[in-house]
Design an enzyme around this catalytic site. Structure first.
Site, PDB file in Angstrom:
ATOM      1  N   ASP A 143      -8.907  -5.922   7.894  1.00  8.47           N
ATOM      2  CA  ASP A 143      -8.246  -5.646   6.619  1.00  8.47           C
ATOM      3  C   ASP A 143      -7.228  -4.517   6.790  1.00  8.47           C
ATOM      4  OD1 ASP A 143      -9.861  -3.321   6.667  1.00  8.47           O
ATOM      5  OD2 ASP A 143     -11.444  -4.311   5.536  1.00  8.47           O
ATOM      6  N   SER A 144      -7.048  -3.705   5.762  1.00  7.21           N
ATOM      7  CA  SER A 144      -6.003  -2.673   5.806  1.00  7.21           C
ATOM      8  C   SER A 144      -6.257  -1.613   6.878  1.00  7.21           C
ATOM      9  CB  SER A 144      -5.878  -1.988   4.440  1.00  7.21           C
ATOM     10  OG  SER A 144      -7.092  -1.352   4.078  1.00  7.21           O
ATOM     11  N   ILE A 145      -7.520  -1.365   7.223  1.00 12.62           N
ATOM     12  CA  ILE A 145      -7.818  -0.367   8.248  1.00 12.62           C
ATOM     13  C   ILE A 145      -7.317  -0.860   9.602  1.00 12.62           C
ATOM     14  CG2 ILE A 145      -9.614   1.073   9.278  1.00 12.62           C
ATOM     15  CD1 ILE A 145     -11.328   0.568   6.804  1.00 12.62           C
ATOM     16  N   ALA A 156      -3.174  -0.987   9.318  1.00 10.90           N
ATOM     17  CA  ALA A 156      -2.560   0.334   9.493  1.00 10.90           C
ATOM     18  C   ALA A 156      -2.823   0.935  10.871  1.00 10.90           C
ATOM     19  CB  ALA A 156      -3.082   1.282   8.415  1.00 10.90           C
ATOM     20  N   GLN A 185      -8.898   4.730   4.054  1.00  5.80           N
ATOM     21  CA  GLN A 185      -8.014   4.723   5.220  1.00  5.80           C
ATOM     22  C   GLN A 185      -8.329   5.904   6.141  1.00  5.80           C
ATOM     23  OE1 GLN A 185      -6.205   2.061   5.675  1.00  5.80           O
ATOM     24  NE2 GLN A 185      -6.777   1.297   3.637  1.00  5.80           N
TER      25      GLN A 185
END
Length: 240
Positions: A10-12, A15, A193
């Site tokens: 996912d976003s982790i 990024a 995050q």
């Protein structure tokens, strides 16, 4: 020319190629030997991830260039969105923990079927609800956290169980980070995050699993000659 390592999450994960990110650190570590390929999808849970699996990892017969060769490893880093509270403002991302665990089984099974010799590494997510309230990603009229570390711990346990049942290694980030007294501020920038130090922890833990799985610089070769191997009197001879 080079083998690959896929980062799926996912976003982790999305990024992870930022300045100081764990994916960027992997790419730097394996430069000249391995291509680290980013497949991160912000906001996705495991239901959505499994739904798009064949588009993320196209089979060789479909013409996907990366689908034609077995990667050395794939990291699977989901759970932060699955663990969203069912009555919070991120409820549309929430999944029952049993489904989350089954989805991990399905993802791992699909990866093993496609690439039997690929090392698959699961990763568990940590959450800090206090910081999530300070940095909400959407309007939150209730003022209540949309995720909690307690709920994330339930999903982390399910991830650990899935890894054991599937016979694959797991980075228990949920437990690892909380070994630090001030882990919330040290490792998480907004309760979800990663900070630079948090990225460093993920990089170190993933590297441990790669090394344990036999993936290390000492066992890999560079794709083209190093400058030190080029004949100064006849450089082009080296490339024949």
């Amino acid at each position: 020319m080079r083998p690959t390592i896929f980062l799926f999450g996912d976003s982790i994960t999305e990024a992870s190629f930022c300045d100081g990110g764990w994916g960027a650190a992997l790419a730097n570590h394996f430069s000249r030997t391995v291509d680290v390929v980013l497949r991160g999808y912000s906001g996705y849970n495991t239901r959505w991830a499994f739904q798009v699996f064949d588009r993320v990892f196209p089979a060789a017969e479909s013409g996907g260039s990366e689908g034609s060769a077995s990667p050395l490893a794939v990291t699977v880093f989901f759970g932060a969105n699955d663990a969203s509270l069912p009555d919070g403002y991120a409820a549309f991302q929430h999944l029952p923990v049993d489904e989350y665990k089954q989805n991990l089984h399905s993802i791992v099974s699909s990866l093993k079927k496609r690439w039997p010799n690929t090392l698959i590494i699961l990763i568990t997510p940590p959450i800090d609800e206090d910081e999530r309230l300070r940095y909400p990603y959407a309007e939150n009229p209730s003022g209540l956290p949309e995720r909690t570390n307690e709920a994330a711990g339930v999903f982390a346990k399910a991830c650990m169980e899935a890894a054991g049942e599937c016979g694959v290694p797991v980075v228990d980030l949920w437990t690892r980070m909380q070994q630090c007294p001030d882990w919330c501020k040290a490792f998480l920038s907004d309760g979800l995050q990663l900070t630079r130090e948090g990225n460093k922890v993920v990089f170190e833990e993933v590297m441990k699993k790669l090394n344990e799985g036999g993936i290390s610089l000492g066992k890999l070769t560079v794709d083209l000659p190093l400058i030190t191997d080029i004949d100064q009197d006849d450089p082009l001879k080296t490339f024949h």
